[in-house]
Design a protein around this motif. Structure first.
Motif, PDB file in Angstrom:
ATOM      1  N   PRO A 143       0.745  -1.352  -0.164  1.00 59.46           N
ATOM      2  CA  PRO A 143       0.239  -0.101   0.209  1.00 59.46           C
ATOM      3  C   PRO A 143       0.953   1.500   0.119  1.00 59.46           C
ATOM      4  O   PRO A 143       1.606   1.320   0.747  1.00 59.46           O
ATOM      5  CB  PRO A 143      -0.986  -0.241   1.136  1.00 59.46           C
ATOM      6  CG  PRO A 143      -1.080  -1.548   1.865  1.00 59.46           C
ATOM      7  CD  PRO A 143      -0.157  -1.738   1.270  1.00 59.46           C
ATOM      8  N   VAL A 144       0.490   2.116  -0.963  1.00 58.64           N
ATOM      9  CA  VAL A 144       1.276   3.890  -1.002  1.00 58.64           C
ATOM     10  C   VAL A 144      -0.115   5.000  -1.239  1.00 58.64           C
ATOM     11  O   VAL A 144      -0.607   4.682  -1.017  1.00 58.64           O
ATOM     12  CB  VAL A 144       2.028   3.259  -1.980  1.00 58.64           C
ATOM     13  CG1 VAL A 144       2.749   2.462  -2.224  1.00 58.64           C
ATOM     14  CG2 VAL A 144       1.444   3.168  -2.937  1.00 58.64           C
ATOM     15  N   TRP A 177      -5.380  16.628   0.373  1.00 60.10           N
ATOM     16  CA  TRP A 177      -4.965  16.151   1.495  1.00 60.10           C
ATOM     17  C   TRP A 177      -3.421  15.411   0.849  1.00 60.10           C
ATOM     18  O   TRP A 177      -4.030  14.290  -0.083  1.00 60.10           O
ATOM     19  CB  TRP A 177      -5.702  15.484   2.243  1.00 60.10           C
ATOM     20  CG  TRP A 177      -4.643  15.014   3.638  1.00 60.10           C
ATOM     21  CD1 TRP A 177      -3.995  15.643   4.372  1.00 60.10           C
ATOM     22  CD2 TRP A 177      -5.020  14.340   4.090  1.00 60.10           C
ATOM     23  NE1 TRP A 177      -3.239  14.781   5.394  1.00 60.10           N
ATOM     24  CE2 TRP A 177      -4.017  13.784   5.358  1.00 60.10           C
ATOM     25  CE3 TRP A 177      -5.539  12.399   4.120  1.00 60.10           C
ATOM     26  CZ2 TRP A 177      -4.078  13.058   6.123  1.00 60.10           C
ATOM     27  CZ3 TRP A 177      -4.834  11.821   4.230  1.00 60.10           C
ATOM     28  CH2 TRP A 177      -4.895  11.879   5.797  1.00 60.10           C
ATOM     29  N   LYS A 178      -2.480  15.805   0.667  1.00 61.30           N
ATOM     30  CA  LYS A 178      -1.621  14.900   0.312  1.00 61.30           C
ATOM     31  C   LYS A 178      -0.271  14.475   1.634  1.00 61.30           C
ATOM     32  O   LYS A 178       0.707  15.064   1.561  1.00 61.30           O
ATOM     33  CB  LYS A 178      -0.353  15.237  -0.741  1.00 61.30           C
ATOM     34  CG  LYS A 178      -1.173  15.087  -1.305  1.00 61.30           C
ATOM     35  CD  LYS A 178      -0.389  15.615  -2.664  1.00 61.30           C
ATOM     36  CE  LYS A 178      -0.191  16.931  -2.970  1.00 61.30           C
ATOM     37  NZ  LYS A 178       0.202  17.282  -4.647  1.00 61.30           N
ATOM     38  N   PRO A 179      -0.833  13.462   2.573  1.00 61.37           N
ATOM     39  CA  PRO A 179       0.291  13.047   3.546  1.00 61.37           C
ATOM     40  C   PRO A 179       1.854  12.369   3.132  1.00 61.37           C
ATOM     41  O   PRO A 179       1.807  12.529   2.138  1.00 61.37           O
ATOM     42  CB  PRO A 179      -0.548  12.813   5.104  1.00 61.37           C
ATOM     43  CG  PRO A 179      -1.206  11.200   3.820  1.00 61.37           C
ATOM     44  CD  PRO A 179      -1.576  12.089   2.423  1.00 61.37           C
ATOM     45  N   SER A 180       2.543  13.148   4.175  1.00 53.82           N
ATOM     46  CA  SER A 180       3.981  12.651   3.745  1.00 53.82           C
ATOM     47  C   SER A 180       4.461  10.668   3.626  1.00 53.82           C
ATOM     48  O   SER A 180       3.371  10.265   4.169  1.00 53.82           O
ATOM     49  CB  SER A 180       4.920  13.186   5.050  1.00 53.82           C
ATOM     50  OG  SER A 180       5.028  13.183   6.014  1.00 53.82           O
ATOM     51  N   PRO A 181       4.980  10.380   3.309  1.00 57.77           N
ATOM     52  CA  PRO A 181       5.226   9.309   3.473  1.00 57.77           C
ATOM     53  C   PRO A 181       5.669   9.126   5.078  1.00 57.77           C
ATOM     54  O   PRO A 181       6.180   9.251   4.967  1.00 57.77           O
ATOM     55  CB  PRO A 181       6.160   7.893   2.504  1.00 57.77           C
ATOM     56  CG  PRO A 181       7.243   9.871   1.880  1.00 57.77           C
ATOM     57  CD  PRO A 181       6.014  11.123   2.352  1.00 57.77           C
ATOM     58  N   LEU A 230       7.251   4.647  11.099  1.00 54.72           N
ATOM     59  CA  LEU A 230       7.539   3.758  10.179  1.00 54.72           C
ATOM     60  C   LEU A 230       8.395   4.644   9.300  1.00 54.72           C
ATOM     61  O   LEU A 230       7.675   5.049   8.100  1.00 54.72           O
ATOM     62  CB  LEU A 230       5.890   3.546   9.984  1.00 54.72           C
ATOM     63  CG  LEU A 230       5.907   2.314   9.113  1.00 54.72           C
ATOM     64  CD1 LEU A 230       6.909   0.575   9.396  1.00 54.72           C
ATOM     65  CD2 LEU A 230       4.840   1.489   8.191  1.00 54.72           C
ATOM     66  N   SER A 231       9.636   4.749   8.770  1.00 57.65           N
ATOM     67  CA  SER A 231       9.935   5.495   7.640  1.00 57.65           C
ATOM     68  C   SER A 231       9.882   4.786   6.445  1.00 57.65           C
ATOM     69  O   SER A 231       8.884   3.497   5.650  1.00 57.65           O
ATOM     70  CB  SER A 231      11.797   4.714   7.418  1.00 57.65           C
ATOM     71  OG  SER A 231      11.565   3.436   7.361  1.00 57.65           O
ATOM     72  N   GLU A 289       1.808  14.692   8.177  1.00 57.21           N
ATOM     73  CA  GLU A 289       2.306  13.724   9.070  1.00 57.21           C
ATOM     74  C   GLU A 289       1.021  12.807   9.166  1.00 57.21           C
ATOM     75  O   GLU A 289       0.394  13.562  10.293  1.00 57.21           O
ATOM     76  CB  GLU A 289       2.742  14.105  11.178  1.00 57.21           C
ATOM     77  CG  GLU A 289       3.860  13.142  11.486  1.00 57.21           C
ATOM     78  CD  GLU A 289       4.433  13.882  12.386  1.00 57.21           C
ATOM     79  OE1 GLU A 289       5.434  13.118  13.219  1.00 57.21           O
ATOM     80  OE2 GLU A 289       4.042  15.120  13.516  1.00 57.21           O
ATOM     81  N   LEU A 290       1.030  11.419   9.207  1.00 53.04           N
ATOM     82  CA  LEU A 290       0.367  10.245   9.580  1.00 53.04           C
ATOM     83  C   LEU A 290       1.038  10.142  11.216  1.00 53.04           C
ATOM     84  O   LEU A 290       2.255   9.450  11.364  1.00 53.04           O
ATOM     85  CB  LEU A 290       0.224   9.794   9.333  1.00 53.04           C
ATOM     86  CG  LEU A 290      -1.114  10.182   7.724  1.00 53.04           C
ATOM     87  CD1 LEU A 290      -0.704   8.688   5.919  1.00 53.04           C
ATOM     88  CD2 LEU A 290      -1.967   9.881   7.531  1.00 53.04           C
ATOM     89  N   VAL A 291       0.334  10.225  11.926  1.00 54.39           N
ATOM     90  CA  VAL A 291      -0.235   9.007  13.269  1.00 54.39           C
ATOM     91  C   VAL A 291      -0.951   8.365  13.554  1.00 54.39           C
ATOM     92  O   VAL A 291      -2.203   8.763  13.423  1.00 54.39           O
ATOM     93  CB  VAL A 291       0.129  10.750  14.396  1.00 54.39           C
ATOM     94  CG1 VAL A 291      -0.159  10.121  15.755  1.00 54.39           C
ATOM     95  CG2 VAL A 291       0.821  12.064  14.144  1.00 54.39           C
ATOM     96  N   ILE A 292      -0.212   7.553  13.822  1.00 60.50           N
ATOM     97  CA  ILE A 292      -1.056   6.488  14.550  1.00 60.50           C
ATOM     98  C   ILE A 292      -0.724   5.759  16.313  1.00 60.50           C
ATOM     99  O   ILE A 292       0.718   6.078  16.445  1.00 60.50           O
ATOM    100  CB  ILE A 292      -0.720   5.090  13.455  1.00 60.50           C
ATOM    101  CG1 ILE A 292      -0.028   4.310  13.540  1.00 60.50           C
ATOM    102  CG2 ILE A 292      -1.457   5.962  12.150  1.00 60.50           C
ATOM    103  CD1 ILE A 292       0.511   3.529  12.385  1.00 60.50           C
TER     104      ILE A 292
END
Length: 576
Positions: free
Chosen positions: A26-27, A83-87, A124-125, A159-162
């Protein structure tokens, strides 16, 4: 006619999906205009407040998938489009706070500011590796009431945060294997793939094999595939239960390299499939006359990096080296009191011994054959850390020929066996590691690709990059920096797990994966803190030393029991 039209629609749908790579990694969707959330992702429950919208947005960010669809439904229409979150992703502690920002007056009653605060555990890089991180997390969200009366986020962060819990549920850890030309062994590189759908795991793992080693391991291992090799078709299971992996671009690879490529793929896939694996390269068998593979058919590439069962281990007691097997002293001055031994290490093959000797108010290194006089090396200081052996180098004739130690807590040094039989000093570029602080312990991994160190009471790992004329330590990372403190000793239980001893009474012994993504405590039963030593090795019981003597335990949760030849003030060590 209605049935015919329905069947035709189904046929067209299946045909249109025939070439979609269902088993790819998934990307994040790229492009200028990311799509709105698809219709099959339900809208949030009506009437939820701004705090709930924000929390559910964060929890939904954990679900891997193209376009972050599950999180996108909490955004307003404009944000959904742009919205385009960073990888990559940032993992935070499960306990995080969401509160309204009351510090500045809000003129618009239909807008609210929500502050989110927590603690970062790691990231998670983009190469799917976990990188430990100790930092506060703070982010402000602007939430606006829409025309339909529902609150939606209007400025989502890139920044995606989980949360840690959601990360564990939605991602699966796999050791991707890479070849070490130095030791001739395969080295695990811990990476994370989406856990679902389960049927797509082999394809996602194969994607990581093709990507090459993570940033933390680059240079320490060889990328056998390189940029030119790809998969010709999706990794897929056939009707007879075989997993097909069809490569292209292998080209003029030698027979030896093709065998190594086969081993790398099979070893990497063995944690996600029990099927036999069919390996093809440009339409024919990758390895001539060997089209189908199972892990059990591979040569024992890693046989020489683990001590054999006949080597029971040693210990230092009152300035002498003794056997863990029967308690008897080893032969020569190291065992009979000829040297005042401070610490020692046995080579992986068991044939050689390195000791730190106290002499003339200083500590000196001695190296040589076990049970014999040991050569004094021109390496000394106010203190030397317990020695550690490099694995037997490929092409060395089965001889252990390199020992490392740390001089005065700030100089990483190594000695090598020269052609004339002398042990001579050699350089190590350890600037990245020594810049972190005082080094009290250092242990080379038995595959030679990494080291573990105790720096300022923290657990640190780094990769070892060798070239024709240099050795350097790269990508040092502190593991479990927030919770794991007062570390006093460390050893490699396996290639991808460490056993760590601390002076803490609440957390005396723990097991940590080499990426530090989690930490599992051993039972403290029967131990008398502080623990001051630990040793571990594959297929061996873990052995610790405390004020009362030596204790063994094989598994987490197992009660520590006395070692057969326990003695107080002993420091145990397995070969390596």
């Amino acid at each position: 006619m209605k049935r015919l039209l329905t069947l035709l629609a189904v046929f067209l749908l299946v045909a249109g999906c025939a070439n979609i790579p269902l088993e790819s990694q998934p990307v994040v969707v790229s492009g200028d205009k990311p799509p709105q959330a698809p219709v099959d992702v339900p809208e949030p429950q009506a009437g939820i407040d701004s705090l709930t919208v924000t929390r559910q947005f964060i929890r939904s960010s954990a679900i891997p998938g193209t376009g972050n669809d599950n999180a996108r439904v909490y955004l307003d229409d404009e944000a959904r489009r742009t919205w385009k979150p960073s990888p990559g992703r940032t993992i935070i502690d499960d306990t995080f706070g969401t509160v309204y920002d009351t510090s500045s007056p809000q003129g618009n009653p239909d807008e609210q500011l929500v502050n989110v605060r927590g603690f970062k555990l790691g990231t998670l890089s983009p190469d799917s590796a976990f990188i430990p991180l100790k930092a506060e997390y703070s982010q402000q969200f602007k939430v606006r009431k829409q025309q339909n009366g529902q609150w939606r986020i209007v400025d989502p962060p890139q920044e995606l945060v989980i949360t840690d819990e959601d990360f564990s549920v939605n991602y699966f850890r796999v050791p991707i294997s890479f070849y070490s030309p130095d030791s001739g062994a395969f080295v695990p590189d811990l990476r994370y793939v989406a856990a679902k759908p389960q049927s797509g795991l082999p394809g996602r793992v194969m994607d990581l094999v093709l990507q090459g080693p993570s940033e933390g391991l680059k240079g320490a291992v060889k990328d056998l595939l390189g940029d030119q090799v790809t998969t010709e078709t999706n990794v897929r299971s056939t009707d007879d239960g075989t997993l097909d992996v069809a490569l292209t671009g292998v080209g003029g690879a030698s027979s030896a390299d093709r065998s190594l490529i086969a081993a790398q793929i099979v070893l990497s896939l063995q944690t996600v499939t029990l099927s036999r694996i069919r390996l093809l390269a440009d339409g024919t068998a990758l390895v001539p006359d060997h089209e189908y593979w199972r892990a059990s058919e591979l040569p024992e590439y890693n046989a020489d990096i683990a001590p054999n069962s006949g080597l029971r281990g040693l210990m230092t007691v009152n300035g002498r080296v003794r056997s863990l097997g029967d308690g008897a002293p080893v032969g020569g001055p190291a065992g009979n009191g000829g040297y005042k031994v401070v610490s020692a290490a046995q080579s992986v093959d068991g044939n050689r011994l390195a000791v730190v000797e106290e002499r003339d108010g200083r500590q000196w290194l001695r190296v040589g054959d076990l049970n014999r006089d040991l050569d004094s090396v021109d390496l000394f200081g106010g203190s030397l850390s317990r020695p550690t052996w490099r694995p037997i180098a490929r092409g060395s004739g089965g001889v252990s020929g390199e020992v490392w130690t740390v001089v005065d807590h700030n100089t990483v040094a190594r000695v090598t066996l020269a052609a004339d039989g002398r042990w001579v000093k050699a350089g190590v570029d350890a600037t990245m590691l020594t810049g972190l602080g005082q080094i009290t312990e250092l242990r080379l991994s038995r595959d030679g690709s990494r080291l573990a160190a105790v720096v300022n009471g923290q657990l640190v790992i780094a990769s070892i990059v060798r070239t024709a004329d240099s050795v350097a330590l790269r990508a040092p990372r502190s593991l479990q920096e927030r919770q794991l403190k007062d570390v006093v000793d460390v050893d490699w239980a396996t290639q991808d797990h460490l056993i760590v001893a601390t002076s803490s009474s609440s957390l005396p012994v723990v097991k940590v994966p080499l990426d530090g993504q989690r930490m599992d405590p051993f039972s403290g039963s029967n131990l008398t803190p502080p623990v001051h030593g630990v040793t571990a090795a594959p297929s061996r019981p873990n052995l610790v030393a405390d004020a009362g003597g030596l204790w063994v335990a094989s598994e987490l949760g197992e009660v520590w029991r006395p070692q057969a030849h326990t003695v107080t003030d002993a420091d145990p060590f397995y070969p390596g």
